[in-house]
Scaffold this motif. Structure first.
Motif, PDB file in Angstrom:
ATOM      1  N   ILE A  34      -1.752   0.254  -5.347  1.00  0.00           N
ATOM      2  CA  ILE A  34      -2.422  -0.744  -4.503  1.00  0.00           C
ATOM      3  C   ILE A  34      -1.429  -1.367  -3.523  1.00  0.00           C
ATOM      4  O   ILE A  34      -1.762  -1.589  -2.352  1.00  0.00           O
ATOM      5  N   PHE A  35      -0.215  -1.637  -3.968  1.00  0.00           N
ATOM      6  CA  PHE A  35       0.801  -2.259  -3.120  1.00  0.00           C
ATOM      7  C   PHE A  35       1.186  -1.348  -1.949  1.00  0.00           C
ATOM      8  O   PHE A  35       1.202  -1.777  -0.791  1.00  0.00           O
ATOM      9  N   ALA A  38      -1.853  -0.873   0.382  1.00  0.00           N
ATOM     10  CA  ALA A  38      -2.046  -2.044   1.245  1.00  0.00           C
ATOM     11  C   ALA A  38      -0.993  -2.085   2.344  1.00  0.00           C
ATOM     12  O   ALA A  38      -1.289  -2.479   3.487  1.00  0.00           O
ATOM     13  N   ASN A  41      -2.048   0.509   5.012  1.00  0.00           N
ATOM     14  CA  ASN A  41      -3.194   0.018   5.776  1.00  0.00           C
ATOM     15  C   ASN A  41      -2.824  -1.177   6.641  1.00  0.00           C
ATOM     16  O   ASN A  41      -3.311  -1.310   7.765  1.00  0.00           O
ATOM     17  N   GLY A  42      -1.975  -2.043   6.115  1.00  0.00           N
ATOM     18  CA  GLY A  42      -1.546  -3.204   6.899  1.00  0.00           C
ATOM     19  C   GLY A  42      -0.744  -2.809   8.123  1.00  0.00           C
ATOM     20  O   GLY A  42      -0.920  -3.381   9.211  1.00  0.00           O
ATOM     21  N   ALA A  64      -8.209   4.146   5.727  1.00  0.00           N
ATOM     22  CA  ALA A  64      -7.909   3.951   4.304  1.00  0.00           C
ATOM     23  C   ALA A  64      -8.042   5.270   3.542  1.00  0.00           C
ATOM     24  O   ALA A  64      -7.242   5.550   2.648  1.00  0.00           O
ATOM     25  N   CYS A  68      -4.995   7.021   1.547  1.00  0.00           N
ATOM     26  CA  CYS A  68      -5.166   7.372   0.137  1.00  0.00           C
ATOM     27  C   CYS A  68      -4.870   8.858  -0.074  1.00  0.00           C
ATOM     28  O   CYS A  68      -4.230   9.227  -1.065  1.00  0.00           O
TER      29      CYS A  68
END
Length: 95
Positions: A34-35, A38, A41-42, A64, A68
């Motif tokens: 997740i980190f 993110a 994506n950020g 996203a 992924c």
């Protein structure tokens, strides 16, 4: 843009794969996924926001999905490399 595509994405995928195989609990693996996800994506959202890149039909869901896929492809390649390296060590020891 070139630095992001040719440098930052592979570096983050490599860091993710190394941390993924070094952590032992599922909770840590999910947290790192997740980190890093993110972070990817950020950075892409910041590139769009600051007009570094411009897409006419940019969609956050598609971005996203691609990010992924980068992470899962990295895990798949690492799994293949680990399998081949373990197999070659076993094969060399029988000589």
């Amino acid at each position: 843009m070139l630095l992001y595509r040719d440098g930052i994405i592979p570096l983050l995928v490599l860091i993710f794969v190394n941390v993924f195989y070094k952590s032992f609990t599922l909770k840590l693996k999910v947290f790192y996924f997740i980190f890093i996800f993110a972070g990817l994506n950020g950075m892409e959202a910041l590139l769009i926001y600051f007009d570094v890149i411009e897409f006419t039909k940019w969609n956050f869901f598609n971005a996203a999905t691609v990010n992924c896929a980068y992470l899962f492809i990295g895990l798949g390649i690492a799994k293949i490399v680990l399998y081949v390296s373990k197999r070659s060590i076993k094969h060399d020891s029988h000589l």
